[in-house]
Scaffold this motif. Structure first.
Motif, mmCIF file in Angstrom:
data_model
loop_
_atom_site.group_PDB
_atom_site.id
_atom_site.type_symbol
_atom_site.label_atom_id
_atom_site.label_comp_id
_atom_site.label_asym_id
_atom_site.label_seq_id
_atom_site.Cartn_x
_atom_site.Cartn_y
_atom_site.Cartn_z
ATOM 1 N N ASP A 105 23.437 44.475 69.814
ATOM 2 C CA ASP A 105 22.634 43.802 70.844
ATOM 3 C C ASP A 105 22.864 44.476 72.193
ATOM 4 O OD1 ASP A 105 21.700 42.053 69.017
ATOM 5 O OD2 ASP A 105 22.837 40.311 69.724
ATOM 6 N N ASP B 104 26.739 43.484 64.930
ATOM 7 C CA ASP B 104 25.399 43.194 65.427
ATOM 8 C C ASP B 104 25.429 42.747 66.890
ATOM 9 O OD1 ASP B 104 23.620 43.978 63.605
ATOM 10 O OD2 ASP B 104 22.923 41.999 62.996
ATOM 11 N N TYR B 105 26.478 42.040 67.271
ATOM 12 C CA TYR B 105 26.590 41.674 68.689
ATOM 13 C C TYR B 105 26.717 42.945 69.528
ATOM 14 C CZ TYR B 105 27.340 36.796 67.335
ATOM 15 O OH TYR B 105 27.195 35.553 66.839
ATOM 16 N N HIS C 44 29.761 40.829 63.974
ATOM 17 C CA HIS C 44 30.184 41.244 65.318
ATOM 18 C C HIS C 44 29.643 42.616 65.683
ATOM 19 C CE1 HIS C 44 32.755 38.031 66.891
ATOM 20 N NE2 HIS C 44 32.752 37.661 65.617
ATOM 21 N N TRP D 294 32.067 39.097 58.374
ATOM 22 C CA TRP D 294 32.517 38.863 59.750
ATOM 23 C C TRP D 294 32.265 40.093 60.633
ATOM 24 C CZ3 TRP D 294 38.124 36.530 59.224
ATOM 25 C CH2 TRP D 294 38.018 35.282 58.613
ATOM 26 N N GLU E 292 21.071 47.648 72.279
ATOM 27 C CA GLU E 292 19.631 47.430 72.447
ATOM 28 C C GLU E 292 19.293 47.224 73.928
ATOM 29 O OE1 GLU E 292 17.976 44.356 69.952
ATOM 30 O OE2 GLU E 292 16.354 44.035 71.382
ATOM 31 N N GLU E 293 20.144 46.464 74.577
ATOM 32 C CA GLU E 293 19.915 46.218 76.004
ATOM 33 C C GLU E 293 20.086 47.466 76.841
ATOM 34 O OE1 GLU E 293 21.526 43.167 78.442
ATOM 35 O OE2 GLU E 293 22.177 42.092 76.645
ATOM 36 N N MET E 294 21.106 48.226 76.486
ATOM 37 C CA MET E 294 21.490 49.365 77.306
ATOM 38 C C MET E 294 20.580 50.570 77.032
ATOM 39 S SD MET E 294 25.253 51.076 77.250
ATOM 40 C CE MET E 294 25.774 52.388 78.324
ATOM 41 N N THR E 295 20.283 50.803 75.763
ATOM 42 C CA THR E 295 19.620 52.055 75.394
ATOM 43 C C THR E 295 18.200 51.873 74.911
ATOM 44 O OG1 THR E 295 20.232 51.994 73.068
ATOM 45 C CG2 THR E 295 21.860 52.873 74.576
ATOM 46 N N GLY E 296 17.833 50.648 74.502
ATOM 47 C CA GLY E 296 16.481 50.445 73.998
ATOM 48 C C GLY E 296 16.394 50.524 72.491
ATOM 49 N N ALA E 297 17.508 50.756 71.807
ATOM 50 C CA ALA E 297 17.478 50.785 70.351
ATOM 51 C C ALA E 297 18.818 50.324 69.816
ATOM 52 C CB ALA E 297 17.174 52.189 69.849
ATOM 53 N N ARG E 298 18.805 49.842 68.573
ATOM 54 C CA ARG E 298 20.034 49.295 67.995
ATOM 55 C C ARG E 298 20.840 50.358 67.259
ATOM 56 N NH1 ARG E 298 19.818 43.793 68.121
ATOM 57 N NH2 ARG E 298 21.380 43.528 66.491
ATOM 58 N N TYR F 108 19.619 54.165 66.328
ATOM 59 C CA TYR F 108 19.470 55.489 66.913
ATOM 60 C C TYR F 108 19.171 55.321 68.402
ATOM 61 C CZ TYR F 108 19.316 57.399 62.208
ATOM 62 O OH TYR F 108 19.631 57.767 60.930
ATOM 63 N N HIS F 109 20.216 55.400 69.191
ATOM 64 C CA HIS F 109 20.066 55.000 70.592
ATOM 65 C C HIS F 109 19.271 56.000 71.415
ATOM 66 C CE1 HIS F 109 24.123 53.448 69.206
ATOM 67 N NE2 HIS F 109 23.240 52.493 69.043
ATOM 68 N N LEU G 92 38.235 38.229 66.724
ATOM 69 C CA LEU G 92 38.001 38.597 65.331
ATOM 70 C C LEU G 92 39.141 39.480 64.806
ATOM 71 C CD1 LEU G 92 35.833 38.801 62.907
ATOM 72 C CD2 LEU G 92 35.403 41.048 63.869
#
Lengths: 389, 595
Positions: A159, A155-156, A153, A149, A162-168, A170-171, A201
């Motif tokens: 996500d 991973d969410y 979450h 579980w 990823e949107e904010m920094t360009g990486a999941r 190592y930002h 959750l």
């Protein structure tokens, strides 16, 4: 082999006789360096009497990559992609501390908007890190469902990174001078949705984990850190707060925009593995509360990067500084020395795992059931990479 | 422990029917976020190969390499980044610092290949699976690792400038110069472009470090006219400076000036350490302009006895007589020239070859001759009536002003031309109180003059009339005036792909009367002083010398350079010609160079 000397230092009441490994009474086993019950690459050398641990010796060095030395050979801008690797599950705190230290020495002030974005980034990181940890503590007591579980979450949350920094993972988002970009369009709404999901959750985990008879039976009373131990052993963060200390750098010595946020410092009383889990569980809720405030209050335009010198030949004036921030495990510090050149003279990274995973672990392990060693280790929340740097 | 604690965990069942988050890769694809740092993409046509990405890469994952089939444009190194994905850590610092923003990333998560050599690739040139697909990470518009704004230099306000011949540009303060020098990325594209191949990043570094003496030494390695070039160089280096893609290029010319301005002339000898040990050989140089005196400097340093023949009364050539003092004050030009002369260079003024001294004497009396006589014959307008007494040449006007004579331009002046001489003539006329109209046959963008000069001319109140072709010049009613007939022109695209051509529109003619017309559409050379038998041995084209290696002509003793021997016709090219010829003469006289 006689362990009398060590035993004396450990001063555990139960074992007055020297540990004689030849006596046939004891078994020595290694937990780690590759072991699911170890948080990263380090090893515990355990001496067992039956299923009870009578001695524990920690071994680190499996992860040494020489970051501090590497950083002395790279320019100030070249270092920001390195520091994130010092604590794998929590790169952002390293990024922030390195940037803050360099900014202080160089006399640069990051713009307001960057400070809000950094705070958001750090709190998201805390949430992601705790989610992983929460799964870990569940799994180490046989509750693997929790792990599925929470990692989902997490991973969410990744996500969002990823949107904010360009990486999941190592930002590499927080750089000396500010951050690399503002928020993408519609990010706030997506972030709120993820936070709502995590909050649901947490409610479920309350029922499934914290009200679980197995978890209660095993975690309660495990690895009790006495109040007297906290200061001599350098125990910080949730481990100290679970022992009743209301210590939190975000409140005590506010940095970034924490002084503009409304949050509570969560504490516990029992100071065992259960209490520490409970404190972290509650801190996640506080983090979500903070992030909702940030998304509400943060400025949406304006610069997010300070005026910088040309990074290709950036010389930082000679000086030294120690900057700290409250990471998930407590006070995390960077000590930087510059000599006026384009390179760092010295950097020292001090993470809370240094004491938690070595001295504290060695002490708490003694007298514990071998089956609970993994749970104990996880409950201290330690990252071997930040011990070795 | 309570009963509740036994039942509560069964809550997990509730989640059993939730949709899983896992994706069935590769059946299902999930595109990366628009900002995702995937794999490197380089737009080869936009990239100029400055190599800043290679410099900043902390993993040494980038190598600048040649790309097959890529024809480098001017100001392009021809190299492109080659990535080593065994070293890359996807920090995208290379993307952030890319001067042209040609370097970007795709938004792909994964890439699988069975050949490990594929991980070493030239982005944009090699055929990668993500080529042509959607872009991922790019540098944010508001995020900069390099500064695009140039440090502004203090200058005389246009209305103030018009009142005198005081220098307009005031020079950088030490702080400003450091600030400007800080913008350099040390790529060296400027070095390749500069006709004299000055070590630009090196001397810019000395400005950053405040070590002006070292800076002066670096300048004099390639250019003994640094004070002059720091003011009026055509700065082709700045045109290729990759920092210019983010805004303005580095003020390379002004940084050169920043060095020279801070070193007093008296200390030059000590700083440069120029020692002259006579070697007994004699070289004649014709023309004391930038070309001739550069050759004189570098020859003298090697111990040659140097005699310079100059037709005018003062040294400097076109720099003295063609550049007005508000751009290049006399004392700054003198600073350069005096130092060269202080090494023992003899200059014979008012000595014209073919008049006071014969060409054959030079060839016979000296071990070698370097000829840099410049262009001083104004080109013809080729219109009826151009020999009208009220038609002056731009060069003559500038010459008169430089010699403290009044050219008598009157109150209403038309300047014909779009080059630097035209701009200078216009601005000089403005300073003498005239209303100036500049007539040019093409558009402002086509003008060969420096953009700064055009801009400053406009700021000083010169009216520009473009696409105007002079057709006839005739007497005006007032004998002190002159009338010009000009027609409007339409720009017509050239069928052969050249630049658009102005075509006269016969139905749109204008007739205007001025106190004088200044013709400044270029100039040519005069080589009449070379006797016929020598003339046959030398190669000419379009009235200019055609030099061979090391500026040598087929007449072995004769080396040529400057405007009379090159097509760029600017000071820095002349300086390089002089330097190059000095090397050639040395090689020739030591027997290394056999023509």
């Amino acid at each position: 082999m006689i362990y009398a000397k060590r035993r004396k230092r450990m001063s555990t009441q139960e074992h007055n006789a020297p540990i004689d490994l030849e006596s046939g009474k004891y078994v020595k086993i290694w937990q780690g360096p590759q072991h699911p019950g170890i948080t990263g690459n380090m090893a515990l050398e355990l001496v067992l009497n039956g299923d009870e641990v009578v001695d524990c010796k920690t071994h680190v060095g499996y992860l040494h990559r020489g970051f501090e030395k590497l950083m002395e050979r790279r320019t100030f801008i070249q270092n920001f992609p390195i520091v994130c690797r010092i604590a794998v599950p929590e790169p952002t705190f390293n990024e922030y501390l390195y940037a803050a230290a360099v900014e202080e020495l160089a006399g640069i002030e990051s713009p307001q908007r960057a400070q809000w974005l950094r705070t958001l980034n750090l709190e998201l990181m805390r949430l992601a890190s705790y989610l992983m940890w929460l799964g870990g503590i569940g799994a180490s007591f046989g509750q693997a469902t929790i792990y599925q579980w929470t990692v989902t979450h997490r991973d969410y949350v990744l996500d969002l990174f990823e949107e904010m920094t360009g990486a999941r993972v190592y930002h590499m988002y927080i750089v000396p001078g500010g951050v690399r970009a503002g928020l993408p369009e519609g990010f706030e709404d997506r972030a709120r949705a993820v936070l709502d999901g995590v909050e649901r959750l947490l409610n479920e985990i309350e029922k499934v984990l914290f009200k679980n008879v197995v978890f209660k039976a095993r975690a309660k009373g495990l690895g009790i850190i006495s109040k007297e131990m906290v200061d001599p052993y350098g125990i910080v963060g949730p481990n100290a707060r679970a022992a009743g200390f209301t210590r939190d750098l975000r409140r005590d010595e506010p940095y970034l925009v924490y002084d503009q946020l409304d949050f509570d410092v969560v504490t516990g009383t029992e100071s065992d593995a259960y209490a520490r889990a409970k404190v972290r569980h509650q801190e996640m809720r506080e983090g979500i509360r903070m992030m909702r405030q940030i998304l509400e209050q943060m400025p949406t335009d304006g610069p997010f990067q300070a005026k910088m010198p040309n990074v290709l030949h950036w010389e930082v004036p000679a000086g030294e500084t120690y900057v700290k921030a409250e990471c998930t495990r407590g006070e995390y510090g960077y000590y930087l020395v510059t000599d006026g050149s384009q390179y760092l003279r010295r950097v020292h990274v001090r993470g809370p795992s240094y004491t938690h995973a070595i001295a504290v672990m060695e002490k708490l392990a003694v007298g514990t059931n071998i089956a609970d060693i993994a749970g104990l280790m996880v409950s201290l929340h330690t990252y071997p990479p930040e011990i070795e740097r | 422990m309570s009963l509740k604690d036994l039942i509560s965990p069964f809550y997990v069942w509730q989640r059993a029917f939730e949709k899983p988050y896992t994706q069935k890769h590769p059946i299902q694809e999930r595109p990366g976020a628009p900002r995702y740092r995937g794999f490197h993409v380089n737009v080869l046509e936009e990239c100029v190969g400055c190599g800043t990405c290679e410099t900043i890469c902390q993993n040494h994952a980038i190598d600048m390499v040649q790309v097959e089939g890529l024809e480098p444009k001017p100001g392009d190194s021809g190299l492109r980044p080659k990535f080593d994905y065994g070293r890359c850590c996807w920090c995208a610092l290379c993307v952030d610092i890319c001067t042209t923003r040609s370097l970007r990333m795709s938004n792909h998560y994964a890439w699988i290949t069975e050949d490990p050599t594929d991980f070493n690739f030239i982005a944009g040139a090699d055929n990668m699976s993500w080529n042509g697909e959607e872009y991922g990470y790019r540098r944010d518009d508001d995020y900069h690792l390099l500064r695009g704004e140039r440090v502004k230099m203090e200058m005389l306000a246009p209305e103030e400038g018009l009142k005198s011949f005081e220098e307009v540009m005031k020079g950088y303060t030490e702080e400003q110069a450091k600030d400007e020098a800080d913008r350099c990325v040390e790529c060296g594209l400027c070095v390749a472009t500069c006709p004299a191949h000055m070590s630009i990043p090196d001397y810019i570094k000395t400005v950053r470090e405040g070590d002006y003496e070292k800076g002066l030494r670096i300048l004099y390695e390639t250019n003994p006219f640094s004070s002059t070039c720091g003011r009026i160089c055509t700065h082709r280096c700045e045109e290729v400076c990759p920092v210019g893609h983010q805004g303005e290029p580095l003020a390379i010319r002004w940084l050169k000036r920043a060095i020279v301005d801070r070193v007093p002339r008296e200390r030059y000898r000590e700083i440069l350490g120029d020692e002259v040990v006579e070697n007994g050989k004699q070289v004649a140089i014709v023309g004391a302009g930038p070309g001739g005196l550069s050759a004189a400097y570098y020859l003298r340093r090697q111990g040659y006895g140097v005699t310079v023949f100059e037709a005018q009364a003062r040294a400097g050539g076109m720099l003295r007589y063609g550049v007005p003092s508000y751009r290049l004050p006399d004392n700054q030009l003198d600073k350069d020239i005096e130092y060269i002369r202080s090494l023992g260079v003899e200059v014979r003024f008012n000595t014209c070859i073919g008049r006071e001294v014969q060409f054959a004497e030079l060839i016979d009396d000296y071990d070698a001759v370097f000829m840099a006589i410049g262009l001083n014959v104004p080109s013809s307008l080729r219109v009826k009536g151009e020999d009208h007494p009220r038609v002056l040449s731009g060069l003559q006007v500038l010459d008169d002003v430089a010699s403290d004579k009044n050219p008598g331009v009157g109150k209403n002046v038309a300047v014909i031309g779009g080059g630097n001489v035209a701009m200078d003539a216009a601005r000089v006329s403005r300073r003498m109180g005239a209303n100036v109209t500049v007539l040019y046959r093409r558009r402002i963008a086509d003008m060969p003059a420096d953009p700064e000069e055009i801009h400053e001319s406009q700021a000083e109140g010169c009216t520009f009339v473009t696409q105007a072709i002079p057709v006839e010049i005739k007497d005006a009613d007032n004998p002190d005036q002159v009338t010009i007939v000009w027609g409007e022109a339409e720009m017509v695209a050239d069928e052969k792909g050249g630049r658009p051509r102005p075509v006269l529109q016969e139905d749109r003619m204008h007739e205007e009367t001025y106190d004088c017309i200044i013709s400044a559409i270029g100039q040519g050379g005069s080589l009449d002083f070379i006797p016929g038998d020598y003339r046959d041995q030398i190669e000419f084209k379009w009235g200019k010398f055609v030099p061979g290696d090391y500026q040598q002509t087929a007449l072995q003793k004769l080396f040529v350079g400057g405007d009379i021997a090159n097509n760029t016709a600017d000071a820095i090219s002349a300086i390089e010609d002089g330097h190059h010829a000095a090397r050639g003469i040395h090689k020739f006289l030591t027997g290394e160079l056999v023509a």
